[in-house]
Design a protein around this motif. Structure first.
Motif, mmCIF file in Angstrom:
data_model
loop_
_atom_site.group_PDB
_atom_site.id
_atom_site.type_symbol
_atom_site.label_atom_id
_atom_site.label_comp_id
_atom_site.label_asym_id
_atom_site.label_seq_id
_atom_site.Cartn_x
_atom_site.Cartn_y
_atom_site.Cartn_z
ATOM 1 N N UNK A 105 -17.712 11.050 7.927
ATOM 2 C CA UNK A 105 -18.243 9.812 7.221
ATOM 3 C C UNK A 105 -17.810 9.554 5.960
ATOM 4 N N UNK A 106 -17.139 8.388 5.475
ATOM 5 C CA UNK A 106 -16.423 8.377 4.167
ATOM 6 C C UNK A 106 -17.349 7.309 3.485
ATOM 7 N N UNK A 107 -17.676 7.280 1.995
ATOM 8 C CA UNK A 107 -18.296 6.491 1.256
ATOM 9 C C UNK A 107 -17.771 4.945 1.271
ATOM 10 N N UNK A 108 -16.355 4.920 1.347
ATOM 11 C CA UNK A 108 -15.748 3.707 1.270
ATOM 12 C C UNK A 108 -14.194 3.694 2.142
ATOM 13 N N UNK A 109 -13.599 2.601 2.110
ATOM 14 C CA UNK A 109 -12.201 2.610 2.615
ATOM 15 C C UNK A 109 -11.178 3.549 1.863
ATOM 16 N N UNK A 110 -11.338 3.697 0.610
ATOM 17 C CA UNK A 110 -10.352 4.141 -0.106
ATOM 18 C C UNK A 110 -10.365 5.669 0.179
ATOM 19 N N UNK A 111 -11.647 6.208 0.134
ATOM 20 C CA UNK A 111 -11.876 7.467 0.578
ATOM 21 C C UNK A 111 -11.198 7.778 2.054
ATOM 22 N N UNK A 112 -11.642 7.013 3.007
ATOM 23 C CA UNK A 112 -11.358 7.380 4.458
ATOM 24 C C UNK A 112 -9.837 7.267 4.485
ATOM 25 N N UNK B 67 -6.909 -13.063 7.548
ATOM 26 C CA UNK B 67 -6.992 -11.595 7.044
ATOM 27 C C UNK B 67 -5.889 -10.793 6.599
ATOM 28 N N UNK B 68 -4.625 -11.426 7.361
ATOM 29 C CA UNK B 68 -3.192 -10.961 6.782
ATOM 30 C C UNK B 68 -2.942 -11.682 5.400
ATOM 31 N N UNK B 69 -3.394 -13.041 5.490
ATOM 32 C CA UNK B 69 -3.116 -13.419 3.985
ATOM 33 C C UNK B 69 -3.736 -12.860 2.781
ATOM 34 N N UNK B 70 -4.897 -12.391 3.125
ATOM 35 C CA UNK B 70 -5.643 -11.660 1.981
ATOM 36 C C UNK B 70 -5.280 -10.184 1.804
ATOM 37 N N UNK B 71 -4.964 -9.346 2.984
ATOM 38 C CA UNK B 71 -4.835 -8.026 2.871
ATOM 39 C C UNK B 71 -3.312 -7.647 3.207
ATOM 40 N N UNK C 207 -2.530 -0.871 0.317
ATOM 41 C CA UNK C 207 -1.673 -0.442 -0.367
ATOM 42 C C UNK C 207 -1.022 0.961 -0.279
ATOM 43 N N UNK C 208 -1.817 1.915 -0.381
ATOM 44 C CA UNK C 208 -1.656 3.497 -0.262
ATOM 45 C C UNK C 208 -0.816 3.655 1.069
ATOM 46 N N UNK C 209 -1.486 3.139 2.291
ATOM 47 C CA UNK C 209 -0.853 3.408 3.568
ATOM 48 C C UNK C 209 0.493 2.785 3.595
ATOM 49 N N UNK C 210 0.738 1.713 3.185
ATOM 50 C CA UNK C 210 1.929 0.912 3.428
ATOM 51 C C UNK C 210 3.127 1.677 2.296
ATOM 52 N N UNK C 211 2.621 2.045 1.149
ATOM 53 C CA UNK C 211 3.543 2.734 0.235
ATOM 54 C C UNK C 211 4.042 4.036 0.781
ATOM 55 N N UNK C 212 3.186 4.659 1.466
ATOM 56 C CA UNK C 212 3.702 5.948 2.102
ATOM 57 C C UNK C 212 4.244 5.685 3.761
ATOM 58 N N UNK C 213 4.401 4.609 4.067
ATOM 59 C CA UNK C 213 4.932 4.121 5.234
ATOM 60 C C UNK C 213 4.281 4.452 6.523
ATOM 61 N N UNK D 299 -13.821 -12.208 4.100
ATOM 62 C CA UNK D 299 -13.922 -11.571 2.523
ATOM 63 C C UNK D 299 -13.469 -9.787 2.808
ATOM 64 N N UNK D 300 -12.619 -9.684 2.123
ATOM 65 C CA UNK D 300 -12.099 -8.221 2.271
ATOM 66 C C UNK D 300 -13.312 -7.269 1.876
ATOM 67 N N UNK D 301 -13.452 -6.108 2.347
ATOM 68 C CA UNK D 301 -14.242 -5.170 1.905
ATOM 69 C C UNK D 301 -13.951 -4.467 0.604
ATOM 70 N N UNK D 302 -14.844 -4.091 -0.395
ATOM 71 C CA UNK D 302 -14.204 -3.250 -1.548
ATOM 72 C C UNK D 302 -13.314 -2.232 -1.189
ATOM 73 N N UNK D 303 -12.083 -2.222 -2.021
ATOM 74 C CA UNK D 303 -11.117 -1.074 -1.884
ATOM 75 C C UNK D 303 -10.419 -1.512 -0.586
ATOM 76 N N UNK D 304 -10.584 -2.451 0.113
ATOM 77 C CA UNK D 304 -9.744 -2.786 1.321
ATOM 78 C C UNK D 304 -7.970 -2.865 0.834
ATOM 79 N N UNK D 305 -8.017 -3.639 -0.161
ATOM 80 C CA UNK D 305 -6.656 -3.804 -0.528
ATOM 81 C C UNK D 305 -5.987 -2.760 -1.082
#
Length: 159
Positions: free
Chosen positions: A144-151, A60-64, A25-31, A15-21
């Motif tokens: 320490x970040x509150x979530x993956x997106x912030x990290x 994991x790869x199928x979902x993310x 997506x941000x990282x991949x878009x930025x290369x 199960x993906x963590x909230x905001x993982x996708x």
């Protein structure tokens, strides 16, 4: 990136963590290259087969989406290997496969051993606590970040 299920041998439990996708997506878009650095002592303990580990990782790869590198330690803690986090081996292995310097790597993790492995390798670390993260791990983390997106946003900014 996914909810922790100890010794997970069942792809159906991934199960993906909230905001993982969104974070990925941000990282991949930025290369930015992405990777998974994971201790999987369930293999060394005989609780998870190599086929089960591959199936879980494939889920994991199928979902993310695909990752540029997977660095997996299959050893039990008593083996004293150089790859099992908090040792820096997985960070070094990932950096080598990605042809980058360890100090150009940012490790985003949810436990103190993730942070310790990053620091031992000279990489940056961001802790994203979960209910399983111990309070002292939060206290000792440099960032320490509150979530993956912030990290991910902080990592991209160089914070």
């Amino acid at each position: 990136m996914v909810r922790d299920v100890p010794y997970n041998a069942d792809p159906g439990q991934v199960r993906p963590m909230p905001s993982a996708r969104a974070a990925l997506a941000i990282l991949r878009r930025e290369g930015v290259c992405t990777g998974v650095l994971t201790n999987q002592s369930g293999v060394g303990r005989g609780l998870v087969s190599e086929a089960q580990l591959r199936a879980v990782n494939a889920r994991v790869e199928e979902l993310l989406g695909p990752f540029d590198v997977w660095a997996v330690c299959r050893h039990v803690p008593q083996e004293g290997c150089v790859c099992r986090k908090p040792a820096p081996g997985l960070v070094f292995a990932a950096a080598t496969r990605l042809a980058v310097n360890p100090w150009d790597v940012v490790v985003i993790g949810d436990v103190g051993s993730d942070v310790a492995a990053a620091r031992a390798a000279g990489a940056r670390a961001v802790l994203v606590p979960t209910p399983l993260t111990r309070p002292e791990e939060v206290d000792e983390a440099p960032l320490v970040a509150p979530d993956l997106l912030t990290a991910v946003r902080w990592a991209m900014e160089g914070t």
